[in-house]
Enzyme design. Sequence first.
Site, short mmCIF file in Angstrom:
data_model
loop_
_atom_site.label_atom_id
_atom_site.label_comp_id
_atom_site.label_asym_id
_atom_site.label_seq_id
_atom_site.Cartn_x
_atom_site.Cartn_y
_atom_site.Cartn_z
N TYR A 1 0.84 -1.19 0.00
CA TYR A 1 0.00 0.00 0.00
C TYR A 1 0.88 1.24 0.00
CZ TYR A 1 -4.30 2.62 0.82
OH TYR A 1 -5.38 3.47 0.68
N ASN B 1 -19.82 -4.19 -7.52
CA ASN B 1 -20.35 -4.76 -6.29
C ASN B 1 -19.49 -4.40 -5.08
OD1 ASN B 1 -22.13 -6.37 -4.74
ND2 ASN B 1 -20.67 -8.06 -4.78
N GLY C 1 -17.54 -1.89 -2.25
CA GLY C 1 -18.07 -0.81 -1.43
C GLY C 1 -18.11 0.51 -2.18
N LEU D 1 -7.68 8.60 -2.12
CA LEU D 1 -8.31 9.51 -1.16
C LEU D 1 -7.29 10.13 -0.22
CD1 LEU D 1 -10.97 10.73 -0.11
CD2 LEU D 1 -11.15 8.75 1.43
#
Length: 373
Positions: free
Chosen positions: A94, A193, A195, A312
């Site tokens: 990440y 599908n 979130g 984000l």
Amino acid sequence: MWVCSALRGARTLAQLQRGLLPASSSHGPAASSYSSSAEPSRVWALVYGHHGDPAKVVELKNLELAAVGGSDVRVKMLAAPINPSDINMIQGNYGLLPKLPAVGGNEGIGQVVAVGSSVTGLKPGDWVIPANAGLGTWQTEAVFSEEALIGIPSDIPLQSAATLGVNPCTAYRMLVDFEQLQPGDSVIQNASNSGVGQAVIQIAAALGLRTINVVRDRPDIQNLTDRLKNLGAEHVITEEELRKPEMKNLFKDMPQPRLALNCVGGKSSTELLRQLAPGGTMVTYGGMAKQPVVASVSLLIFKDLKLRGFWLSQWKKDHSPDQFKELILTLCDLIRQGQLTAPACSEVPLQEYQHALEISMKPFTSSKQILTM
């Protein structure tokens, strides 16, 4: 909201039985501040000491709760989801990795128990969510700095609050920031599908936008199609259908999309690009297929398509905390109006975290796992 109240009661009872909270907590916060000399409390937390398979490296540990300093806030966590970004962070894949050992969880809803003497923006009883990723929400209780938290209204459903800070924010920003779409315009997305995908469908409908939603084929495809259409999806198609020449028939009664949202990569993203109107934009925010985005040279030249990315965490770095709070309040308004609901969720007690992690990593998972404290 009766479900939320029942959950809060059940969690508090369980914590009292384990000796995690003072008895007064069963009736709400008992004091507005804690001194540094107060007897330390013990809390349960899901901790990982090194990166790897979440099912193997995450452990439930009993930790000592830090003392509350002047600018600190003591928070009782109520619920925290398991998101793909949580899994990626534990695996070490990440863009933001906390110092190890770390408590898992980037998102969740907590209730303020106590505040330090310098805290002015929060008070006991307030609901709070993390201001940024990496906070560590998979724990029964924690002490955070005031600036690490965002206060939110407590009149929305618990599941909506627990899943508010990541997926709906991502969906809203992608729909608003990249193309100046007008009511009646269309958007195409894969991973519909997910979130984010479910939030895109609902927010797009609230904005008057029409959606084409691509999903992987599966045995219960009709059930999934019905569920997404109930959220506001206009068209639900499989990856296989996306590749067929008949796709062009879809645009006889709706405009070609000027915005594509890609969470998959690989062939799926290539097909999304093919459906875009000239000058359109594809925004990539995930890579579930673990394959690169392949863009046709002819599409880039002759249709002048644009490839963008969205994260984000980067958006938050580029904008003020007040702008993030404004985004959160906008989404809360949609929730109150019944235009935005939480994704399909399964609530799992914190001590059953291993099962929840395993479910979260399985393909075709239709229900987000939410850890309840």
